[in-house]
Write a protein that holds these residues in place. Structure first.
Motif, PDB file in Angstrom:
ATOM      1  N   TYR A   1      -3.951 -10.044  12.176  1.00  0.00           N
ATOM      2  CA  TYR A   1      -4.748  -8.939  11.367  1.00  0.00           C
ATOM      3  C   TYR A   1      -4.110  -8.461  10.454  1.00  0.00           C
ATOM      4  N   LEU A   2      -4.779  -8.487   9.409  1.00  0.00           N
ATOM      5  CA  LEU A   2      -4.298  -7.812   8.102  1.00  0.00           C
ATOM      6  C   LEU A   2      -5.358  -6.557   7.637  1.00  0.00           C
ATOM      7  N   SER A   3      -4.608  -5.401   7.678  1.00  0.00           N
ATOM      8  CA  SER A   3      -5.602  -4.396   7.206  1.00  0.00           C
ATOM      9  C   SER A   3      -5.135  -3.718   6.187  1.00  0.00           C
ATOM     10  N   GLY A   4      -6.060  -2.809   5.602  1.00  0.00           N
ATOM     11  CA  GLY A   4      -5.522  -2.044   4.267  1.00  0.00           C
ATOM     12  C   GLY A   4      -6.378  -0.668   4.103  1.00  0.00           C
ATOM     13  N   TYR A   5      -5.929   0.030   3.710  1.00  0.00           N
ATOM     14  CA  TYR A   5      -6.748   1.389   3.341  1.00  0.00           C
ATOM     15  C   TYR A   5      -6.065   1.762   1.752  1.00  0.00           C
ATOM     16  N   PHE A   6      -7.100   2.273   1.180  1.00  0.00           N
ATOM     17  CA  PHE A   6      -6.733   2.835  -0.166  1.00  0.00           C
ATOM     18  C   PHE A   6      -7.716   3.882  -0.620  1.00  0.00           C
ATOM     19  N   GLY A   7      -7.194   4.995  -0.874  1.00  0.00           N
ATOM     20  CA  GLY A   7      -7.986   6.120  -1.216  1.00  0.00           C
ATOM     21  C   GLY A   7      -7.501   7.224  -2.214  1.00  0.00           C
ATOM     22  N   ARG A   8      -8.284   7.597  -3.072  1.00  0.00           N
ATOM     23  CA  ARG A   8      -7.770   8.524  -4.010  1.00  0.00           C
ATOM     24  C   ARG A   8      -8.668   9.728  -4.372  1.00  0.00           C
ATOM     25  N   ASP A   9      -7.977  10.686  -4.502  1.00  0.00           N
ATOM     26  CA  ASP A   9      -8.854  11.758  -5.225  1.00  0.00           C
ATOM     27  C   ASP A   9      -8.514  12.229  -6.558  1.00  0.00           C
ATOM     28  N   ASN A  10      -9.547  12.597  -7.217  1.00  0.00           N
ATOM     29  CA  ASN A  10      -9.450  13.163  -8.598  1.00  0.00           C
ATOM     30  C   ASN A  10     -10.027  14.190  -8.939  1.00  0.00           C
TER      31      ASN A  10
ATOM     32  N   TYR B   1       1.173  12.092  -5.392  1.00  0.00           N
ATOM     33  CA  TYR B   1       0.087  13.012  -6.332  1.00  0.00           C
ATOM     34  C   TYR B   1       0.909  12.907  -7.745  1.00  0.00           C
ATOM     35  N   LYS B   2      -0.272  13.082  -8.442  1.00  0.00           N
ATOM     36  CA  LYS B   2       0.116  13.141 -10.071  1.00  0.00           C
ATOM     37  C   LYS B   2      -0.583  14.214 -10.493  1.00  0.00           C
ATOM     38  N   LEU B   3       0.287  15.129 -11.240  1.00  0.00           N
ATOM     39  CA  LEU B   3      -0.131  16.161 -11.986  1.00  0.00           C
ATOM     40  C   LEU B   3      -0.093  16.213 -13.510  1.00  0.00           C
ATOM     41  N   ARG B   4      -1.295  16.532 -13.970  1.00  0.00           N
ATOM     42  CA  ARG B   4      -0.958  16.342 -15.633  1.00  0.00           C
ATOM     43  C   ARG B   4      -1.553  17.306 -16.382  1.00  0.00           C
ATOM     44  N   ILE B   5      -0.744  17.941 -17.083  1.00  0.00           N
ATOM     45  CA  ILE B   5      -1.193  19.092 -17.992  1.00  0.00           C
ATOM     46  C   ILE B   5      -0.963  18.846 -19.287  1.00  0.00           C
TER      47      ILE B   5
ATOM     48  N   LEU C   1      -5.262  16.490 -11.311  1.00  0.00           N
ATOM     49  CA  LEU C   1      -4.523  16.270 -10.207  1.00  0.00           C
ATOM     50  C   LEU C   1      -5.108  15.187  -9.590  1.00  0.00           C
ATOM     51  N   ASN C   2      -4.320  13.909  -9.350  1.00  0.00           N
ATOM     52  CA  ASN C   2      -4.987  13.102  -8.389  1.00  0.00           C
ATOM     53  C   ASN C   2      -3.936  12.913  -7.574  1.00  0.00           C
ATOM     54  N   TRP C   3      -4.624  12.315  -6.404  1.00  0.00           N
ATOM     55  CA  TRP C   3      -3.667  12.026  -5.253  1.00  0.00           C
ATOM     56  C   TRP C   3      -4.210  11.204  -4.239  1.00  0.00           C
ATOM     57  N   GLY C   4      -3.542  10.425  -3.392  1.00  0.00           N
ATOM     58  CA  GLY C   4      -3.927   9.722  -2.405  1.00  0.00           C
ATOM     59  C   GLY C   4      -3.015   8.812  -1.582  1.00  0.00           C
ATOM     60  N   ASN C   5      -3.617   8.002  -0.687  1.00  0.00           N
ATOM     61  CA  ASN C   5      -2.813   7.183   0.302  1.00  0.00           C
ATOM     62  C   ASN C   5      -2.974   5.813   0.274  1.00  0.00           C
TER      63      ASN C   5
ATOM     64  N   GLU D   1      -2.113   1.758  12.895  1.00  0.00           N
ATOM     65  CA  GLU D   1      -0.795   1.986  13.090  1.00  0.00           C
ATOM     66  C   GLU D   1       0.235   2.412  11.900  1.00  0.00           C
ATOM     67  N   ALA D   2      -0.543   2.715  10.791  1.00  0.00           N
ATOM     68  CA  ALA D   2       0.079   2.910   9.794  1.00  0.00           C
ATOM     69  C   ALA D   2       0.004   4.525   9.545  1.00  0.00           C
ATOM     70  N   PRO D   3       1.105   5.231   9.526  1.00  0.00           N
ATOM     71  CA  PRO D   3       1.078   6.801   9.403  1.00  0.00           C
ATOM     72  C   PRO D   3       0.497   7.074   8.030  1.00  0.00           C
ATOM     73  N   VAL D   4      -0.525   8.198   8.162  1.00  0.00           N
ATOM     74  CA  VAL D   4      -1.102   8.654   6.933  1.00  0.00           C
ATOM     75  C   VAL D   4      -0.686   9.994   6.659  1.00  0.00           C
ATOM     76  N   TYR D   5      -0.162  10.477   5.551  1.00  0.00           N
ATOM     77  CA  TYR D   5       0.740  11.580   5.344  1.00  0.00           C
ATOM     78  C   TYR D   5      -0.323  12.548   4.880  1.00  0.00           C
ATOM     79  N   ASN D   6      -1.360  12.272   3.949  1.00  0.00           N
ATOM     80  CA  ASN D   6      -2.229  13.268   3.893  1.00  0.00           C
ATOM     81  C   ASN D   6      -3.689  12.830   4.124  1.00  0.00           C
ATOM     82  N   ALA D   7      -4.161  13.240   5.367  1.00  0.00           N
ATOM     83  CA  ALA D   7      -5.240  12.465   5.746  1.00  0.00           C
ATOM     84  C   ALA D   7      -6.520  13.315   5.492  1.00  0.00           C
ATOM     85  N   SER D   8      -6.443  13.951   4.219  1.00  0.00           N
ATOM     86  CA  SER D   8      -7.577  14.616   3.837  1.00  0.00           C
ATOM     87  C   SER D   8      -8.047  14.517   2.216  1.00  0.00           C
ATOM     88  N   HIS D   9      -9.403  14.521   1.989  1.00  0.00           N
ATOM     89  CA  HIS D   9     -10.077  14.508   0.808  1.00  0.00           C
ATOM     90  C   HIS D   9     -10.264  15.839   0.309  1.00  0.00           C
ATOM     91  N   LEU D  10     -10.309  15.983  -1.012  1.00  0.00           N
ATOM     92  CA  LEU D  10     -11.123  17.319  -1.751  1.00  0.00           C
ATOM     93  C   LEU D  10     -10.178  18.354  -1.060  1.00  0.00           C
TER      94      LEU D  10
END
Lengths: 260, 773
Positions: free
Chosen positions: B307-316, B357-361, B325-329, B180-189
Motif C-alpha cells: 500500500y502506498l498512501s499520501g496526504y497533502f494539505g495546505r491552508d493559505n 508554516y510560513k509567515l510572510r510580512i 500565513l500558510n501551513w500544512g501537513n 499510521e502517519a502522525p499528523v501534527y496539526n490536524a486542523s484547517h482554517l
C-alpha cells in the motif's frame, strides 16, 4: 497579529460582539506601585495606590504615609516627599544614564523594594509617517527613527500622543532580531484611537528601558490587558515584596510632527 | 512486569493436547468495491469462539479438523454464513454486501448490533464514514473529529474547532494517525475544520483508554484514521458541492481484484466571495485550504500486499501582498503486508510526516519571512501471531527520528530585521512492544502486554541547564548525533473482560503512556504557529497512568436493539508542562527558561445509551468529569482547573429515516463552560487599564449549548448515477455561545470597564450536493 482578531476577521459574516454583565469576584485590595526615574531633570514621581473592583468606575486610591526612598549607585539618596495622597516626589535627585536606582518603600507594615538600571541613551533621530496595511485597511502610522547600537540587549518603549491625548496602545521593542539596525517598525495598533489622520499633531516619547522593565510591558501586553490572546496573568513585576506595578529608570526623548 | 510474565506462562500452559488442527485464514472484503473490512467478526457457529479482522481485513483462526459454519458479520454489512470443511489449511476470501437500504431488512445479529461485549478492549469508539455522513456539522462540512466530539469523554478544546480533548487531556496529547502517519496539526482554517476529507476515509477508531501495546507516544488518546484503499472492481467518480468547499473523488482498479487507486481532492471557495467584493482591500485577500489524498495498493502474489498512501494539505491566509500565513501537513506511508504461513501476519510501514508554516510580512519597508518545520522519519514493524483460537500475540517495534526546526527568519537587505535561525532539535524515539489477547475461558478474556519507550535527545546543538527560576546556569554543546539524554520508560498495558451473561460484561484496564513531543501553545487551541518541542535534558517525557472500569450491556426494547455503556476512569499525569507568567513563547531560542513542570489528574464517568436499529437511531451520552493541574510557580502552587475541564457534557444525536428518500437528523450538545481566568480587580499602569488576576482558571465561561438540524434527500437515481442534497442549520436556535470574553475600557467613560462577549456562529444554514457515478 492577535489570534482572536484573526479568527473574528475570518468569520466576520457570522460573528458578533456584545457587552455583557459578568459577575466577578472582588479580590482583596493589592498595592500598586508606579515609579519612574528619567534622564531629564525631575521631580520624579512614585505613586502608591490600591486596586479597585472591576465593576466600579476607576479612581486613583492613593496610599499615604509611606516612607519612600530612592538611591543610586553613585551614593545619592533621597527620601521622597508626599505631595498628594499616595503621590511621592523627589526634589534634588538627578537621573543619569548608566546608573542603577534602588527604590525602597515602607508602607502599612510592608516593605517593597526594586532596582532598575537606566540604559545609555540611544539617539531618537527623527519621526516620520508611513502608510501601512492594518487588517485590510490602509492606515497612517508613525515610525520612530533610531539606530540600535551593535550588541544585543537594548530595549525600547514608546508613548504616542495624538493631539495631546495618550494613545493607549502599548509600543515596545527589543533588538533580538534588529540588532544594529535602523528601526523601520511603525507604531501600529488595530484600535481606531491609535490611527493617525491628516492634520493630527503627533508626539512620540522614546524610552530606553532595561530588560526587567521590558519584560513588564511585554507581559502586560500579552496577558493582562484583557484581550484574551494568551492565558491571563499579572504582568511580571520588578518589585519585590508582593506589589503590582513597576519601577523604571529610563532615558526619554521626544519628537513630534503634524501628519500631512 | 512480574504479573505479565505469570500471565504469559499461564496462557501457554493452558494449551492442552488436542486433535489435529488446521488454520483458516484470509481477508474480508466488500463485494462491491473490494475494500477490506476492518473489525469484521468471524464466529464459528455453535462454538463460543471467533476472531475479528485486523486493520488490513486479515484474520486467522485455528480449529480442530471438522465441518464448520463460519458466521461473518460487521456493522453495516449483511451477515454471511460460510460452510467449510477443515482438513488442511484454508485460504478464504470472504466478500460482504452492504446492508439493505430497506428498513425491514434491519435484521441484525447479536454480533453486529452492539459494541463487542466480549474482548478486553474498552474506552474505544469506532466511526465509519456512513455514521459521519448523517450528523449535521458546521457549514455541512463532514468532519470525523467533530463527530467524535459527540461521544462521551471527547470534547472540543475550543468551541467550534476540531481540536479534541479526550478525558481531560490537552489537544497535543492525542496521537492522530492517518494511515499510521502522525499528523501534527490536524486542523484547517485555524482549527475550524479537520484535515480529514471524509470522502477518502474508511474508518476511524478512537482509543480513550486501554490502548493496545502497538500504540504509544501520546498521553490521552489515539485517533487511528484509515483511508479507503480504492475500489478494485469498478471505476467510480464521486463528488460534492458544499457551502464552503468542493470535493472530488476518483477511484478504480488498476488491475481488477488485484490493485486499485484512489485520488481525493477538496478545496474551499470561501475566498471566491471575497473576490466579488468591490473593496480592493477585501478582494485581494485570500483564505482557503485544500487537501489531496492518494492511495495505491497492489496484491503481489498470495502472501504480499503493498500500500502506498499520501496526504497533502495546505491552508493559505493572506491579506493582499502584505501578510501571509500558510501551513500544512504532508504524510506518506508505504506498507507491506506479508503472511508467513496462515497464522503469521506481518506489516512493515515506512512513514514520513511533515508539518510546516510560513509567515510572510511585506508592509511598506518591513519585510521578512519566517519558516518553521517539523519532520519525522518513522519505521514500524508489527507481527501478529495467531497461536491458537485462545491466544493472539502481537510484537513489534517503532523508531521515529524527529527533526524540529523551530524557526528561520529571513529578511535580506533593507528588511529592517537580521536573518536569524534557531537551533534545530533532534530526537530518536524508539519503542518495542508485545502483547497477547488471551481467551482464558468462555467468560474471561485477558489482554496483557507492554511497551518500552526509549527516547534519546540528540545533538547537534547547545543545551541549557536551567535553574528553577528560569536562569541559564550552564550551556553544554553536543555534536551531531551525540546523545544528550536518554529516557527509558516501561509501559504496562493490561485489560480484563468478564462476561456476566450473553449480553453483558464488565471490563477493567490499566494503561501507561509516555509522550516526548510537546506542543507549547499560548492559546490551548491549536494555532498553526504553536511550537512543538521534543524532550531534552530539561524537558522530561510526560507520563500518564490510567485505570478504567466499564460495564457493557446489549438489550432489546420494543423489538429494537440498544446498547448501554458506562465507564469510569482515573488518570494520573506526570511532567505536565505549562509556562511562566508573561513567557515569550514565540521566537525564543531558549524556550526551556520559560517552562514550568508539574502534575495533573483527570477523572470522570461516561454513560452512553445507543439505539442501533429501527427508523430512529442515535445515542445519548453524558460525561461527568474533572481535569486539574498542579504546577509549582502557577496559582501559588495550588491545584487549578485545566482549561479543558468541563464538568458536565451531554450530547444527544438522532437520525430518523422518514422514508427511503429522506433522512432527518439532529444533535444537541450541552457542556459546562471552559475554565478561564477573569479579572478580580483593576488598576492603572502609565495611564492604561491593567486587569488584576487573583487565581488561574478560577472562573467559568457561560455554559455552551447548541442544536443542529439536517435533512438529506436522495435525488432521482439513474442507472449508474446517484445524487443527494443535504440541507441543515448549525446552531438552529441561534444561541449566542461565547467564543471568548474580553475586557476593555468603556468608550465614553474610560474609567469604566466592560466585558465583551464574542460569538462566532449564530444560526448558520447550509446546503450541499453530492453525487456518485
Amino acid at each position: 497579529m492577535k489570534r482572536t482578531t484573526i479568527i473574528a476577521g475570518i468569520f466576520l459574516l457570522t460573528s458578533c460582539q456584545k457587552v455583557i454583565d459578568l459577575k466577578l469576584n472582588n479580590a482583596p485590595k493589592q498595592y500598586v506601585i508606579e515609579g519612574n526615574v528619567t534622564d531629564v531633570p525631575g521631580p520624579y514621581t512614585v505613586t502608591i495606590s490600591q486596586t479597585s473592583a472591576f465593576n466600579v468606575s476607576y479612581t486613583f486610591q492613593g496610599v499615604g504615609g509611606a516612607a519612600v526612598t530612592i538611591k543610586d549607585d553613585a551614593g545619592n539618596s533621597e527620601l521622597l516627599k508626599e505631595v498628594g495622597t499616595g503621590v511621592y516626589q523627589t526634589s534634588g535627585l538627578a537621573g543619569v544614564e548608566g546608573r542603577t536606582y534602588e527604590l525602597h518603600i515602607d508602607v502599612g507594615g510592608k516593605t517593597f523594594t526594586s532596582t532598575s538600571t537606566m540604559p545609555h541613551r540611544v539617539n531618537f533621530d527623527s519621526l516620520y509617517v508611513r502608510e501601512l496595511v492594518n487588517i485590510s485597511k490602509t492606515v497612517k502610522a508613525a515610525v520612530p527613527v533610531f539606530t540600535d547600537p551593535k550588541g544585543q540587549g537594548n530595549s525600547y518603549r514608546f508613548n504616542q500622543y495624538i493631539n495631546g491625548r495618550l494613545d493607549k496602545g502599548l509600543y515596545y521593542q527589543n533588538d533580538d532580531f534588529t540588532d544594529g539596525l535602523t528601526n523601520s517598525f511603525a507604531l501600529l495598533q488595530p484600535d481606531p484611537d491609535s490611527t493617525l489622520h491628516v492634520g493630527d499633531k503627533v508626539e512620540v516619547d522614546m524610552q530606553c528601558i532595561d530588560k526587567p522593565v521590558y519584560k513588564y510591558w511585554f507581559s502586560l501586553d500579552q496577558s493582562s490587558n484583557g484581550n484574551g490572546s494568551a492565558i491571563p496573568s499579572n504582568p511580571v513585576t520588578n518589585i519585590q515584596g508582593g506589589a503590582l506595578g513597576y519601577f523604571s529608570a529610563h532615558t526619554t526623548q521626544r519628537r513630534s510632527l503634524v501628519v500631512k | 512486569m512480574r504479573l505479565l510474565i505469570c500471565l504469559l506462562v499461564l496462557s501457554l500452559r493452558l494449551q492442552a493436547q488436542e486433535p489435529p488442527k488446521h488454520t483458516i485464514s484470509g481477508t474480508v472484503r466488500a463485494k462491491v468495491s473490494g475494500e477490506t473490512i476492518l473489525r469484521a467478526t468471524i464466529v464459528v457457529d455453535g462454538k463460543n469462539t471467533g476472531v475479528t479482522t485486523n486493520d488490513y481485513g486479515f484474520f486467522s483462526i485455528t480449529l480442530p479438523d471438522g465441518k464448520y459454519t463460519l458466521i461473518i458479520s460487521a456493522v453495516g454489512w449483511e451477515t454471511k454464513a460460510l460452510e467449510v470443511t477443515l482438513h488442511e489449511n484454508l485460504q478464504l476470501q470472504a466478500t460482504m454486501e452492504i446492508q439493505g437500504t430497506q428498513l425491514q431488512d434491519a435484521t441484525v445479529t447479536a454480533q453486529t448490533r452492539g459494541r463487542s461485549i466480549r474482548g478486553t478492549q474498552m474506552g474505544v469508539e469506532h466511526l465509519s464514514t456512513k455514521e459521519i455522513k448523517n450528523v449535521p456539522v458546521l457549514f455541512g462540512e463532514r468532519d470525523v473529529l467533530k463527530t467524535l466530539q459527540l461521544l462521551p469523554g471527547v470534547k472540543p478544546v475550543s468551541q467550534g474547532t476540531s481540536g479534541i480533548s479526550v478525558r481531560g487531556g490537552s489537544a497535543d496529547q492525542n496521537l492522530i494517525l492517518l494511515d499510521e502517519a502522525p499528523v501534527y496539526n490536524a486542523s484547517h482554517l485555524l482549527g475550524f475544520f479537520s484535515t480529514f476529507n471524509s470522502d477518502a476515509i474508511k474508518d476511524v477508531t478512537l482509543y480513550k483508554g486501554g490502548m493496545p501495546a502497538q500504540y504509544g507516544g501520546r498521553l490521552s488518546s489515539v485517533v487511528d484514521v484509515r483511508m479507503n484503499d480504492g475500489n478494485n472492481q469498478d471505476f467510480h467518480v464521486s463528488g460534492g458541492l458544499g457551502a464552503i468547499s468542493a470535493k472530488i473523488n476518483v477511484e478504480g482498479p488498476i488491475e481488477k481484484d488485484r490493485s486499485s487507486f484512489l485520488l481525493s481532492a477538496r478545496r474551499t471557495y470561501y475566498d471566491m466571495f471575497l473576490k466579488l467584493s468591490k473593496d480592493s482591500t477585501v478582494n485581494k485577500n485570500s483564505l482557503y485550504f485544500y487537501d489531496l489524498n492518494a492511495k495505491l495498493n497492489f496484491t503481489l502474489g498470495s502472501r504480499d500486499k503493498l500500500y502506498l498512501s499520501g496526504y497533502f494539505g495546505r491552508d493559505n491566509m493572506a491579506s493582499q501582498d502584505i501578510f501571509g500565513l500558510n501551513w500544512g501537513n504532508a504524510t506518506s506511508t508505504l506498507r507491506w503486508n506479508h503472511t508467513f504461513g496462515p497464522r503469521f501476519f506481518s506489516n512493515t510501514s515506512l512513514i514520513y510526516s511533515y508539518y510546516n508554516y510560513k509567515l510572510r510580512i511585506n508592509n511598506n519597508g518591513t519585510n521578512f519571512n519566517v519558516l518553521s518545520e517539523l519532520r519525522d522519519w518513522n519505521i514500524k514493524e508489527e507481527l501478529q501471531f495467531y497461536i491458537n483460537p485462545r491466544n493472539n500475540v502481537r510484537v513489534g517495534f517503532n523508531s521515529i527520528y524527529h527533526t524540529l526546526n523551530p524557526g528561520v527568519l529571513t529578511g535580506g537587505p533593507k528588511s529592517g530585521v537580521n536573518d536569524t535561525s534557531f537551533q534545530k532539535r533532534y530526537g530518536l524515539e524508539n519503542a518495542v512492544f508485545a502483547g497477547n489477547s488471551w481467551k482464558v475461558s468462555d467468560k474471561l478474556d485477558i489482554s496483557y502486554g507492554g511497551r518500552l519507550s526509549i527516547f534519546s535527545a540528540l545533538g547537534k546543538g547547545d543545551f541549557y541547564k536551567v535553574s528553577p527560576e528560569g536562569v541559564i546556569l550552564d550551556t553544554m554543546h553536543y555534536n551531531s548525533g551525540q546523545v544528550v539524554k536518554t529516557y527509558v520508560n516501561p509501559e504496562i498495558r493490561v485489560a480484563f473482560s468478564y462476561q456476566l451473561n450473553e449480553a453483558s460484561s464488565v471490563k477493567v484496564s490499566y494503561v501507561d503512556n509516555t509522550q516526548n513531543m510537546h506542543l507549547i501553545s499560548s492559546t490551548n487551541a491549536g494555532f498553526p504557529t504553536d511550537l512543538w518541542v521534543v524532550s531534552n535534558n530539561m524537558i522530561k517525557p510526560e507520563r500518564s497512568h490510567q485505570v478504567s472500569l466499564g460495564y457493557y450491556k446489549n438489550f432489546d426494547f420494543r423489538e429494537n436493539a440498544y446498547e448501554f455503556t458506562a465507564e469510569t476512569y482515573y488518570k494520573a499525569l506526570e511532567n505536565q508542562i505549562d509556562y511562566r507568567d508573561g513567557a515569550q513563547l514565540t521566537a525564543n531560542g531558549t524556550i526551556e527558561t520559560e517552562l514550568l513542570f508539574g502534575k495533573g489528574r483527570a477523572y470522570g464517568a461516561e454513560w452512553l445509551i445507543r439505539k442501533k436499529t429501527g427508523r430512529l437511531t442515535g445515542w445519548i451520552g453524558y460525561t461527568l468529569s474533572k481535569s486539574e493541574k498542579q504546577i509549582p510557580g502557577i496559582n501559588e502552587d495550588r491545584w487549578y482547573n485545566a482549561v479543558q475541564d468541563k464538568t458536565h457534557d451531554i450530547s444527544v444525536v438522532g437520525m430518523y429515516k422518514l422514508n427511503p428518500k429522506w433522512m432527518l437528523s439532529a444533535n444537541w450538545v450541552y457542556t459546562t463552560g471552559n475554565a478561564v481566568s477573569f479579572p478580580s480587580g483593576k488598576y492603572r499602569a502609565d495611564g492604561r487599564t491593567v486587569y488584576y488576576y487573583s487565581e488561574r482558571n478560577g472562573y467559568r465561561m457561560p455554559a455552551y449549548h447548541r442544536l443542529d438540524l439536517s435533512a438529506t434527500v436522495q435525488l432521482k437515481q439513474r442507472k449508474r448515477y446517484s445524487s443527494e442534497m443535504a440541507f441543515g442549520v448549525y446552531n438552529a436556535y441561534n444561541r449566542n455561545n461565547a467564543f471568548i470574553i474580553t475586557f476593555r475600557d468603556n468608550k465614553t467613560d474610560p474609567n469604566k470597564t466592560e466585558a465583551v462577549r464574542t460569538t462566532l456562529f449564530g444560526a448558520v444554514p447550509y446546503i450541499s450536493y453530492n453525487f456518485k457515478f
